[in-house]
Scaffold this motif. Structure first.
Motif, short mmCIF file in Angstrom:
data_model
loop_
_atom_site.label_atom_id
_atom_site.label_comp_id
_atom_site.label_asym_id
_atom_site.label_seq_id
_atom_site.Cartn_x
_atom_site.Cartn_y
_atom_site.Cartn_z
N THR A 13 -26.21 0.67 -2.09
CA THR A 13 -25.32 1.28 -1.10
C THR A 13 -25.38 2.81 -1.16
OG1 THR A 13 -23.40 1.33 -2.57
CG2 THR A 13 -23.72 -0.69 -1.26
N ILE A 14 -26.12 3.36 -2.12
CA ILE A 14 -26.29 4.82 -2.23
C ILE A 14 -27.25 5.27 -1.15
CG2 ILE A 14 -27.06 6.70 -3.76
CD1 ILE A 14 -24.49 5.03 -4.66
N ASN A 15 -26.93 6.39 -0.49
CA ASN A 15 -27.80 6.91 0.56
C ASN A 15 -29.03 7.57 -0.09
OD1 ASN A 15 -29.10 8.26 2.61
ND2 ASN A 15 -27.20 8.95 3.59
N HIS A 16 -30.13 6.81 -0.15
CA HIS A 16 -31.34 7.30 -0.80
C HIS A 16 -32.06 8.37 0.03
CE1 HIS A 16 -30.59 3.92 -3.43
NE2 HIS A 16 -31.56 4.35 -4.23
N ILE A 17 -31.67 8.56 1.27
CA ILE A 17 -32.26 9.61 2.10
C ILE A 17 -31.74 10.97 1.65
CG2 ILE A 17 -32.44 10.54 4.45
CD1 ILE A 17 -32.32 7.52 5.37
N LYS A 18 -30.45 11.02 1.27
CA LYS A 18 -29.84 12.28 0.83
C LYS A 18 -29.96 12.50 -0.69
CE LYS A 18 -26.24 12.63 4.37
NZ LYS A 18 -24.77 12.65 4.56
N LEU A 19 -30.32 11.47 -1.42
CA LEU A 19 -30.33 11.53 -2.89
C LEU A 19 -31.41 12.47 -3.41
CD1 LEU A 19 -29.01 10.36 -5.42
CD2 LEU A 19 -30.65 8.47 -5.31
N GLN A 20 -30.99 13.39 -4.28
CA GLN A 20 -31.91 14.35 -4.90
C GLN A 20 -31.94 14.12 -6.41
OE1 GLN A 20 -33.85 16.76 -3.20
NE2 GLN A 20 -33.20 15.38 -1.57
N PRO A 21 -32.95 14.64 -7.10
CA PRO A 21 -32.98 14.49 -8.55
C PRO A 21 -31.70 15.02 -9.20
CG PRO A 21 -35.09 15.29 -7.76
CD PRO A 21 -34.14 15.32 -6.58
N GLY A 22 -31.20 14.27 -10.16
CA GLY A 22 -29.96 14.63 -10.83
C GLY A 22 -29.56 13.58 -11.84
N ILE A 23 -28.29 13.63 -12.24
CA ILE A 23 -27.69 12.64 -13.15
C ILE A 23 -26.46 12.10 -12.44
CG2 ILE A 23 -26.71 12.21 -15.43
CD1 ILE A 23 -27.72 15.05 -16.20
N TYR A 24 -26.42 10.81 -12.23
CA TYR A 24 -25.32 10.21 -11.49
C TYR A 24 -24.74 9.02 -12.26
CZ TYR A 24 -27.75 12.87 -7.90
OH TYR A 24 -28.36 13.87 -7.21
N VAL A 25 -23.43 8.82 -12.15
CA VAL A 25 -22.83 7.60 -12.69
C VAL A 25 -23.07 6.51 -11.67
CG1 VAL A 25 -20.69 6.43 -13.34
CG2 VAL A 25 -21.09 8.79 -14.09
N ASP A 158 -23.50 19.07 -7.11
CA ASP A 158 -24.14 18.19 -6.12
C ASP A 158 -25.27 17.37 -6.73
OD1 ASP A 158 -25.75 20.50 -6.37
OD2 ASP A 158 -26.64 20.15 -4.40
N ARG A 159 -25.66 17.69 -7.96
CA ARG A 159 -26.67 16.90 -8.67
C ARG A 159 -26.04 16.03 -9.74
NH1 ARG A 159 -32.06 18.42 -7.57
NH2 ARG A 159 -32.02 19.60 -5.64
N LEU A 160 -24.70 15.97 -9.73
CA LEU A 160 -23.95 15.17 -10.71
C LEU A 160 -23.11 14.08 -10.05
CD1 LEU A 160 -22.77 18.13 -12.97
CD2 LEU A 160 -24.37 16.33 -13.65
N ILE A 161 -22.95 14.17 -8.72
CA ILE A 161 -22.14 13.20 -7.97
C ILE A 161 -22.97 12.70 -6.80
CG2 ILE A 161 -20.03 12.88 -6.60
CD1 ILE A 161 -18.99 15.39 -8.34
N TYR A 162 -23.01 11.38 -6.61
CA TYR A 162 -23.80 10.79 -5.52
C TYR A 162 -23.43 11.40 -4.17
CZ TYR A 162 -25.92 6.80 -8.03
OH TYR A 162 -26.69 6.01 -8.85
#
Length: 164
Positions: A13-25, A158-162
């Motif tokens: 359900t995560i928007n992989h189009i907007k997802l950038q490299p980072g650390i997410y829960v 913005d690289r720590l929260i989906y």
């Protein structure tokens, strides 16, 4: 013929189009009184840049798992570290209730270890691993440096929260 309707799992359900490299829960699971936090350690931008090849993914997995399980503070809290099937990152499961920001120092230490690692990759032998020849240490060193330089150093919220 019967169709079984299944709910989409959370990670789809995560928007992989907007997802950038980072650390997410990715999720938090409650097992009895314990919480297990699953982190999405995203190393490449999904569907935008090339995925990692299996050899470097495999090498990072061996080095990171060895590093984490030997870590003075997080060794006993490490439940699992392994690659995503899409080869854009890794999952880290830690016993405890954590935020992404909580593990920035741990991941900085881990990726510095991988960046600087030379010599024989732990567990890269026919007795220890089912595909020990599929390793690429120079590329693992390179990707760890890239992740440190471009993502972990001065990481922003913005690289720590989906993304929404």
């Amino acid at each position: 013929e019967r169709n079984i309707v299944m709910e989409k799992i959370a990670s789809f359900t995560i928007n992989h189009i907007k997802l950038q490299p980072g650390i997410y829960v990715s999720r938090k699971d409650h097992i009895g009184a314990e919480t297990v936090t699953t982190f999405d350690i995203r190393m490449t931008s999904p569907n935008e840049e090339p995925v990692m090849n299996t050899a470097e993914v495999h090498t990072i997995e061996h080095l990171a798992a060895t590093f984490l399980r030997n870590h003075r503070e997080f060794g006993s809290r490490t439940v699992y570290f392994g690659p995503m099937g899409c080869r854009t990152g890794f999952y880290l499961l830690l016993a405890g209730d954590y935020s992404s920001k909580d593990i920035v120092p741990l991941l900085t230490e881990m990726f510095s270890f991988i960046r600087d690692f030379k010599g024989d990759v732990p567990g890269a032998s026919p007795m220890d691993c089912g595909n020990y020849l599929d390793m690429n240490l120079p590329m693992a060193n390179y990707l760890a440096k890239k992740y440190l330089d471009e993502v972990l150093t001065g990481i922003s919220d913005d690289r720590l929260i989906y993304p929404e």
